[in-house]
Write an enzyme that holds these catalytic residues in place. Structure first.
Site, short mmCIF file in Angstrom:
data_model
loop_
_atom_site.label_atom_id
_atom_site.label_comp_id
_atom_site.label_asym_id
_atom_site.label_seq_id
_atom_site.Cartn_x
_atom_site.Cartn_y
_atom_site.Cartn_z
N ALA A 62 0.86 -1.18 0.00
CA ALA A 62 0.00 0.00 0.00
C ALA A 62 0.90 1.23 0.00
CB ALA A 62 -0.88 -0.02 1.24
N GLY A 103 0.44 -5.10 0.70
CA GLY A 103 -0.69 -5.08 -0.24
C GLY A 103 -0.29 -5.61 -1.61
N GLU A 106 -0.50 -9.23 -1.26
CA GLU A 106 -1.92 -9.56 -1.04
C GLU A 106 -2.71 -9.49 -2.35
OE1 GLU A 106 -2.16 -6.73 2.34
OE2 GLU A 106 -3.25 -8.36 3.30
N GLU A 126 3.79 -5.85 7.23
CA GLU A 126 2.96 -4.83 7.90
C GLU A 126 3.24 -4.72 9.38
OE1 GLU A 126 2.00 -6.79 5.50
OE2 GLU A 126 0.48 -5.84 4.23
C1 TC6 Z 1 0.42 -2.41 3.31
O1 TC6 Z 1 0.70 -2.81 2.22
C2 TC6 Z 1 -0.87 -2.58 3.94
C3 TC6 Z 1 -1.90 -3.12 3.23
C4 TC6 Z 1 -3.15 -3.27 3.88
C5 TC6 Z 1 -4.32 -3.01 2.95
C6 TC6 Z 1 -4.71 -1.56 2.80
N1 TC6 Z 1 4.61 3.48 0.22
O2 TC6 Z 1 13.35 1.87 1.26
P1 TC6 Z 1 13.83 2.63 0.11
C7 TC6 Z 1 9.45 4.95 -0.73
S1 TC6 Z 1 1.53 -1.61 4.26
C8 TC6 Z 1 5.10 4.71 -0.06
O3 TC6 Z 1 14.83 3.69 0.33
P2 TC6 Z 1 14.93 0.23 -1.03
C9 TC6 Z 1 10.42 5.33 0.37
O4 TC6 Z 1 9.85 6.22 1.28
C10 TC6 Z 1 2.99 -1.51 3.24
N2 TC6 Z 1 6.41 4.94 -0.27
O5 TC6 Z 1 14.32 1.69 -1.09
C11 TC6 Z 1 11.54 5.95 -0.43
O6 TC6 Z 1 11.15 7.26 -0.77
P3 TC6 Z 1 12.21 8.42 -0.87
C12 TC6 Z 1 3.69 -2.80 3.19
C13 TC6 Z 1 7.24 3.91 -0.19
O7 TC6 Z 1 15.22 -0.12 -2.43
C14 TC6 Z 1 11.56 5.13 -1.72
O8 TC6 Z 1 10.27 4.50 -1.79
N3 TC6 Z 1 4.93 -2.62 2.48
C15 TC6 Z 1 6.78 2.62 0.12
O9 TC6 Z 1 16.02 0.18 -0.01
C16 TC6 Z 1 12.62 4.06 -1.76
O10 TC6 Z 1 12.53 3.28 -0.56
C17 TC6 Z 1 6.03 -2.30 3.12
O11 TC6 Z 1 6.04 -2.16 4.32
C18 TC6 Z 1 5.40 2.41 0.31
N4 TC6 Z 1 4.89 1.21 0.57
O12 TC6 Z 1 13.79 -0.70 -0.44
C19 TC6 Z 1 7.25 -2.12 2.27
N5 TC6 Z 1 7.86 1.78 0.14
O13 TC6 Z 1 13.13 8.02 -1.96
C20 TC6 Z 1 7.96 -0.88 2.66
C21 TC6 Z 1 8.94 2.53 -0.15
O14 TC6 Z 1 11.41 9.62 -1.16
N6 TC6 Z 1 9.11 -0.62 1.81
N7 TC6 Z 1 8.58 3.82 -0.35
O15 TC6 Z 1 12.92 8.47 0.48
C22 TC6 Z 1 10.27 -1.29 1.91
O16 TC6 Z 1 10.44 -2.22 2.67
C23 TC6 Z 1 11.40 -0.82 1.05
O17 TC6 Z 1 11.13 0.50 0.67
C24 TC6 Z 1 11.61 -1.65 -0.25
C25 TC6 Z 1 12.64 -0.92 -1.16
C26 TC6 Z 1 12.13 -3.02 0.14
C27 TC6 Z 1 10.33 -1.77 -1.04
#
Ligand code: TC6
Length: 702
Positions: A62, A103, A106, A126
């Site tokens: 998400a 998401g 999912e 999450e």
């Molecule tokens: C969910 O899905 C819930 C669902 C329920 C149903 C509704 N959203 O980490 P990096 C940005 S909860 C928005 O440096 P990497 C991040 O802020 C979500 N932005 O890169 C950064 O921005 P900046 C479940 C996001 O290559 C840029 O992307 N998912 C999101 O080291 C690069 O990020 C997670 O928890 C996002 N979801 O790692 C995954 N993700 O450049 C969370 C990243 O402006 N993300 N950004 O600073 C991660 O674990 C890591 O970002 C990665 C990439 C493994 C995807």
């Protein structure tokens, strides 16, 4: 331009999500996918659908930045899209590279099949955001993997590699060419018939013994102390086994709603962005490119040097481990090998990984062979003359482009840099012990450190899996400068009548892995006496250093290893000890301090409010760039509970006025010079403002 591109290839509609950086499921992406699917279903020339990520990844979840905004609730919501996927008469294949997280996974679980490249990773992280997978992940994943795997994977939020995920039933096939392989797989499903949607596969969630859940809760109770989300995840996975899909889904929605509204969710999402923000340095623009670092030399093969060398080797970077003392070098390499052997015996690395990592560390006995390194990190003991000597040698022995880092935790970076002809390339690179495990990397800029040097170390930190934070050059930098207030204050409280058990219980209930006094016992007191002897000389006149550690050492109680300290020990069990209390009481009498009782609430305030006050002083002085950087430092370097968001976020949540009140009390008790309120804190409270307003106030002048 649409966030989802539509193309048809061999009678298969390919929907490519094009929403950098990570194809998060923003409203634009959800709309694009719904429109793409409708178009594919209406297109008589299309037999099947592939959903694939553009750029470096599938969908990473998400859109976290959308949480709490009207867009997150706008249709098509993720669950609407998922219902459309599951109802699709044409088979849908999720084609996964990079990461399919939250998401994103999912959504893929509502496709008819999942095809991935071997390097892909999937997961439901999450929990790390204080949430549970609210789009059916909690009840679909166990239908593929079985309950036990799902419990472990969802409560840890661990990423599963594609090979493991295929073995566990999450991925249906691994291919080399993702696009072509997924199109072929989708066509085959169109011809042979698609499998039942995951929601209808019930065999792995039927007849599960409820004891599995009780056992899992009992096993993890201590680990989850203070966190809400993991226990709720177990509840919902259990519901997946004893309720219909729709009933379990309704329960998941309810639990997700509760967590979404929780303070922990807010804190953890604050932390997520804080860690990423910390890597952005206002006066180091994005155009300043980091230098590539292919080879590093670490000077000093002690515990710290060895740990630093492993951090690089683990991330695929070649390291030379330099020690002029041959015996020490041999011991250092043996310790490195032993650490890898422990990981091997626990199954966290394979033999091949161990060999590869060890192979990247080359022990060397002198400075002759450093012509090929891009960076040096000195990790010898804290002696300015020795460090200057080493930096002078490094300046001669390394190529002119090489960056010279010091792992000092207290010495002046500029003074170290003055021993070289390249002060612009000298920087603090402060790792935390054990350096191969701890995530904090405190980079410390000297007065001449260049933007390129800073950019390189921040990028390198991320590359080796650390959380880098940039600090200014002062005694203790960001983290240790604050630490003294926590540890010393625990002793002031002992003198005034609190017990070690009470203080540690409050700290541990708050979420610290170990309270400050148990920690002191574990670390041992002998060295603390030496450190204090030095520190005492620089204390302001209005402050007195407590001497409980000295009294314990005099009584032969030097910590856990000696069997006693603030506690007594039977094996590893720590037990309250009346003898320790007697020493504390006698010392209080000697100091003329009247003892009293403390409430838990007061102990909590006295332990943690001073951190926030000192953090505010660091902001005033420009030692930390932002309050959230301090949070990142304390979560990763000192075990401050991540679900509070870090000390500064926590302080703001509980009320900066309360922090100020404690600073006033402690200033009066312990000495205004160091314990009294920060000017910034006073201004913020007076004006009803928060950390985000700090830069403007500081710029105006406090
Ligand atoms: C969910 O899905 C819930 C669902 C329920 C149903 C509704 N959203 O980490 P990096 C940005 S909860 C928005 O440096 P990497 C991040 O802020 C979500 N932005 O890169 C950064 O921005 P900046 C479940 C996001 O290559 C840029 O992307 N998912 C999101 O080291 C690069 O990020 C997670 O928890 C996002 N979801 O790692 C995954 N993700 O450049 C969370 C990243 O402006 N993300 N950004 O600073 C991660 O674990 C890591 O970002 C990665 C990439 C493994 C995807």
């Amino acid at each position: 331009m649409s966030a989802v591109e539509y193309a048809v290839e061999n009678e298969v509609a390919v929907l490519t999500v094009a929403y950098p950086p990570v194809n998060a499921l923003s409203l634009a992406v959800r709309t694009g996918l719904a429109e793409g699917l409708a178009r594919a279903l209406a297109d008589s020339g299309v037999k099947a659908v592939v959903v694939i990520g553009g750029g470096s990844t599938f969908i990473a979840g998400a859109d976290i930045s959308e949480f709490g905004t009207p867009n997150s609730a706008a249709e098509p919501r993720l669950q609407t899209l998922q219902a459309q996927f599951e109802a699709s008469p044409k088979p849908i294949v999720a084609a996964i590279h990079g990461t399919a997280l939250g998401g994103g996974l999912e959504l893929a679980l509502t496709a008819h099949a999942r095809v991935a490249v071997a390097s892909a990773k999937v997961g439901l992280p999450e929990v790390k955001l204080g949430l549970l997978p609210g789009a059916g992940g909690t009840i679909r994943l166990p239908r593929l993997t079985g309950v036990e795997v799902a419990l472990e994977a969802v409560t840890t939020g661990r990423h599963l590699g594609a090979v493991e995920a295929e073995r566990l039933g999450v991925i249906d096939a691994i291919v080399d060419d993702l696009r072509a392989g997924s199109v072929a797989y989708a066509l085959k499903l169109a011809t042979d018939g698609a499998p039942a949607p995951v929601r209808d596969r019930n065999d792995k969630v039927s007849g599960v013994d409820p004891k599995v859940f009780d056992d899992f809760r009992a096993k993890n109770r201590k680990k989850w102390r203070g966190q809400i989300a993991p226990a709720r995840i177990v509840d919902v996975i259990e519901a997946a086994t004893n309720r219909s899909f729709d009933e379990a889904k309704a329960y998941e929605n309810q639990a997700f709603g509760e967590l979404m509204a929780s303070d922990q969710r807010k804190a953890l999402i604050h932390y997520f962005f804080a860690e990423r923000e910390a890597r952005k340095i206002p006066d180091v623009p994005a155009e300043v490119k980091p230098l590539p670092v292919r080879k590093v030399v670490v000077i000093g093969s002690g515990l710290m040097g060895g740990g630093i060398a492993m951090s690089f080797a683990n991330a695929g970077i070649a390291v030379k481990l330099l020690d002029v003392n041959a015996e020490a070098l041999e011991r250092g390499m043996a310790a490195v090998r032993k650490t890898y052997e422990t990981s091997l015996s626990r199954g966290s690395i394979s033999q091949a990984q161990m060999d590869e990592r060890l192979g990247r560390i080359q022990p060397i006995g002198g400075y002759d062979d450093l012509g090929d390194v891009d960076m040096a990190i000195e990790a010898v003991f804290e002696d300015m003359a020795l460090k200057q000597e080493i930096f002078a040698l490094l300046d001669k022995a390394t190529p002119p482009h090489a960056i010279l880092g010091t792992n000092t935790s207290s010495l002046d970076i500029d003074q170290i840099a003055s021993a070289t002809s390249r002060p612009d390339k000298v920087i603090g690179a402060h790792f935390f012990s054990p350096a191969n495990v701890m995530k904090l990397l405190e980079a410390v800029r000297g007065s001449q450190t260049s933007a390129e040097t800073i950019a390189t170390v921040m990028a390198l930190g991320k590359q080796i899996g650390k959380a880098p934070v940039l600090a200014g050059n002062c005694d203790g930098f960001i983290g240790n400068r604050m630490l003294q207030y926590y540890t010393v204050n625990a002793e002031y409280m002992l003198e005034r009548g609190a017990t070690p058990e009470q203080i540690d219980r409050v700290a541990e209930a708050f979420g610290m892995a170990m309270g400050p006094l148990a920690m002191r016992d574990l670390a041992g007191m002998a060295q603390a006496v030496n450190v204090r002897a030095v520190r005492k000389k620089t204390l302001p006149v209005d402050e007195r250093m407590p001497e409980l550690v000295e009294r314990m050492v005099e009584a032969g109680r030097i910590g856990q290893r000696s069997g006693s300290g603030f506690y007594r020990y039977e094996g590893r069990d720590r037990l309250p000890d009346p003898e320790a209390i007697a020493i504390i009481t006698a010392e209080a009498q000697r100091q003329g301090i009247e003892q009293r009782t403390f409430t838990d609430e007061e102990i909590l305030a006295r332990l943690f409010h001073p951190l926030v006050n000192e953090g505010a002083k660091e902001l005033e002085e420009g030692i930390a760039i932002r309050a959230s950087d301090i949070d990142v430092a304390w979560v990763n370097g000192y075990g401050f509970p991540i679900h509070t968001g870090g000390p500064m976020f926590w302080g703001e949540q509980i009320g900066l006025d309360k922090v100020l009140e404690t600073a006033r009390v402690l200033g009066a008790e312990n000495g205004q010079t160091r314990w009294g309120p920060s000017k910034l804190l006073e201004r913020l409270v007076a004006e009803g403002k928060g950390w985000k307003d700090a830069p403007a106030l500081i710029a105006q002048g406090l």
